[in-house]
Design a protein around this motif. Structure first.
Motif, PDB file in Angstrom:
ATOM      1  N   GLY A 138      41.211  17.268  53.913  1.00  0.00           N
ATOM      2  CA  GLY A 138      40.917  16.323  52.833  1.00  0.00           C
ATOM      3  C   GLY A 138      39.720  15.449  53.142  1.00  0.00           C
ATOM      4  N   ARG A 139      39.579  15.049  54.398  1.00  0.00           N
ATOM      5  CA  ARG A 139      38.423  14.229  54.773  1.00  0.00           C
ATOM      6  C   ARG A 139      37.128  15.031  54.760  1.00  0.00           C
ATOM      7  N   ALA A 140      37.212  16.300  55.144  1.00  0.00           N
ATOM      8  CA  ALA A 140      36.006  17.125  55.168  1.00  0.00           C
ATOM      9  C   ALA A 140      35.641  17.685  53.799  1.00  0.00           C
ATOM     10  N   SER A 141      36.562  17.618  52.857  1.00  0.00           N
ATOM     11  CA  SER A 141      36.312  18.225  51.544  1.00  0.00           C
ATOM     12  C   SER A 141      35.098  17.652  50.826  1.00  0.00           C
ATOM     13  N   PRO A 142      34.869  16.325  50.768  1.00  0.00           N
ATOM     14  CA  PRO A 142      33.677  15.829  50.068  1.00  0.00           C
ATOM     15  C   PRO A 142      32.371  16.319  50.682  1.00  0.00           C
ATOM     16  N   ALA A 143      32.276  16.345  52.007  1.00  0.00           N
ATOM     17  CA  ALA A 143      31.051  16.819  52.646  1.00  0.00           C
ATOM     18  C   ALA A 143      30.805  18.295  52.353  1.00  0.00           C
ATOM     19  N   LEU A 144      31.862  19.104  52.418  1.00  0.00           N
ATOM     20  CA  LEU A 144      31.713  20.522  52.103  1.00  0.00           C
ATOM     21  C   LEU A 144      31.323  20.725  50.640  1.00  0.00           C
ATOM     22  N   ALA A 145      31.965  19.979  49.744  1.00  0.00           N
ATOM     23  CA  ALA A 145      31.664  20.122  48.321  1.00  0.00           C
ATOM     24  C   ALA A 145      30.229  19.688  48.019  1.00  0.00           C
ATOM     25  N   ALA A 146      29.768  18.593  48.653  1.00  0.00           N
ATOM     26  CA  ALA A 146      28.391  18.142  48.440  1.00  0.00           C
ATOM     27  C   ALA A 146      27.389  19.182  48.935  1.00  0.00           C
ATOM     28  N   ALA A 147      27.652  19.760  50.110  1.00  0.00           N
ATOM     29  CA  ALA A 147      26.742  20.779  50.643  1.00  0.00           C
ATOM     30  C   ALA A 147      26.683  21.993  49.720  1.00  0.00           C
ATOM     31  N   VAL A 148      27.838  22.430  49.212  1.00  0.00           N
ATOM     32  CA  VAL A 148      27.856  23.585  48.318  1.00  0.00           C
ATOM     33  C   VAL A 148      27.163  23.261  47.003  1.00  0.00           C
ATOM     34  N   ALA A 149      27.373  22.048  46.490  1.00  0.00           N
ATOM     35  CA  ALA A 149      26.732  21.667  45.228  1.00  0.00           C
ATOM     36  C   ALA A 149      25.211  21.621  45.364  1.00  0.00           C
ATOM     37  N   PHE A 150      24.719  21.035  46.440  1.00  0.00           N
ATOM     38  CA  PHE A 150      23.265  20.981  46.647  1.00  0.00           C
ATOM     39  C   PHE A 150      22.695  22.383  46.882  1.00  0.00           C
ATOM     40  N   LEU A 151      23.431  23.217  47.585  1.00  0.00           N
ATOM     41  CA  LEU A 151      22.977  24.592  47.791  1.00  0.00           C
ATOM     42  C   LEU A 151      22.933  25.351  46.466  1.00  0.00           C
ATOM     43  N   ALA A 152      23.880  25.060  45.588  1.00  0.00           N
ATOM     44  CA  ALA A 152      23.881  25.716  44.273  1.00  0.00           C
ATOM     45  C   ALA A 152      22.659  25.316  43.456  1.00  0.00           C
ATOM     46  N   VAL A 153      22.211  24.066  43.615  1.00  0.00           N
ATOM     47  CA  VAL A 153      21.009  23.632  42.906  1.00  0.00           C
ATOM     48  C   VAL A 153      19.793  24.421  43.388  1.00  0.00           C
ATOM     49  N   SER A 161      50.435  20.768  60.867  1.00  0.00           N
ATOM     50  CA  SER A 161      50.097  21.017  59.464  1.00  0.00           C
ATOM     51  C   SER A 161      49.738  19.735  58.741  1.00  0.00           C
ATOM     52  N   GLN A 162      50.399  18.622  59.091  1.00  0.00           N
ATOM     53  CA  GLN A 162      50.089  17.341  58.460  1.00  0.00           C
ATOM     54  C   GLN A 162      48.686  16.871  58.834  1.00  0.00           C
ATOM     55  N   VAL A 163      48.350  16.928  60.123  1.00  0.00           N
ATOM     56  CA  VAL A 163      47.022  16.499  60.572  1.00  0.00           C
ATOM     57  C   VAL A 163      45.938  17.416  60.014  1.00  0.00           C
ATOM     58  N   LEU A 164      46.204  18.714  59.971  1.00  0.00           N
ATOM     59  CA  LEU A 164      45.220  19.652  59.420  1.00  0.00           C
ATOM     60  C   LEU A 164      44.976  19.389  57.942  1.00  0.00           C
ATOM     61  N   SER A 165      46.027  19.043  57.210  1.00  0.00           N
ATOM     62  CA  SER A 165      45.865  18.726  55.789  1.00  0.00           C
ATOM     63  C   SER A 165      44.992  17.485  55.594  1.00  0.00           C
TER      64      SER A 165
END
Length: 257
Positions: A147-162, A139-143
């Protein structure tokens, strides 16, 4: 002080060696990371403001919503980590208690040949402890990975929203600036759930220390909690019985003569 004689009424399953070598060390080591929580929150707020100025409202909301979903998942993982750590420390106490019992009665163990059976008991407890440690680390490693993948996922979703909404700017200046902001949020998105998880684990260790040093208060709290649970169960049974009652109106009862 925890290495001295245990207080009167202290839990018999709590090992002083485990409290000093595991709980206290965990508290000291994890407390150093709690100072990153305010900085992480400030970084997230500042990053959202920068994204709003560069991309617009809709992409910013989409990206922040993605990060919030990841953050919520990490909070649930933190609770799993807390439960695994609590189980792990309990089995560690039990293992050390068994080893101490064997050392205190080593002559009897040798005389009656109890080593194989006692070794199996210690091995069973150790196996359960290792399973709890495995859940804690997974659970610690998955967390951290989320967290490391969150910026890439958020950027992809934000650009897709545009692209989907047609709102917001996506020129090269805004795109690279937004990517820089999302990457800057990577550390914040790692540290914020980590500090929350550390706070929960520290709470478990502090509760164990409190139960060891102040056993009377801990016993009173456990008794009060048990009383509340019993009262809640009784209320639930009464409500169920009351809901199952048969209502009769305008009825005529007669018995044969």
């Amino acid at each position: 002080a925890a290495c001295k004689a245990p207080p009167a009424g202290a839990p018999a399953t709590t090992s002083e060696a485990n409290l000093v070598g595991n709980d206290l060390v965990s508290i000291v080591e994890m407390s150093r990371f709690l100072v990153f929580a305010p900085a992480a929150m400030v970084a997230i707020v500042g990053g959202c403001v920068m994204l709003f100025t560069r991309l617009g409202f809709v992409p910013t909301v989409a990206g922040v919503a993605t990060m919030c979903c990841v953050l919520f998942t990490n909070t649930r993982l933190a609770r799993v980590t807390k439960r695994a750590q609590k189980v792990n420390l309990g089995f560690a106490d039990r293992r050390l208690e068994l080893i101490g019992e064997a050392l205190r009665g080593i002559r009897s163990f040798k005389l009656f040949g109890w080593e194989p059976g006692f070794e199996e008991r210690v091995g069973d407890v150790r196996e359960k402890e290792c399973r709890a440690i495995f859940r804690f680390r997974c659970s610690q490693v998955l967390s951290v990975s989320l967290g490391r993948a969150s910026p890439a996922l958020a950027a992809a979703v934000a650009f897709l929203a545009v692209f989907q909404s047609g709102k917001g700017r996506l020129d090269k200046e805004s795109t690279f600036a937004a990517l820089s902001v999302f990457q800057a949020l990577r550390v914040a998105m790692i540290m914020l759930p980590q500090t929350y998880m550390y706070a929960l684990v520290i709470r478990v260790s502090l509760a164990r220390l409190d139960a060891y040093l102040f056993p009377a208060a801990a016993a009173a709290d456990d008794e009060a909690k048990a009383t509340d649970d019993d009262a809640s169960a009784e209320r639930g049974l009464f409500d169920n019985a009351k809901a199952a009652l048969l209502s009769i109106s305008d009825a005529d009862f007669s018995w044969p003569a």
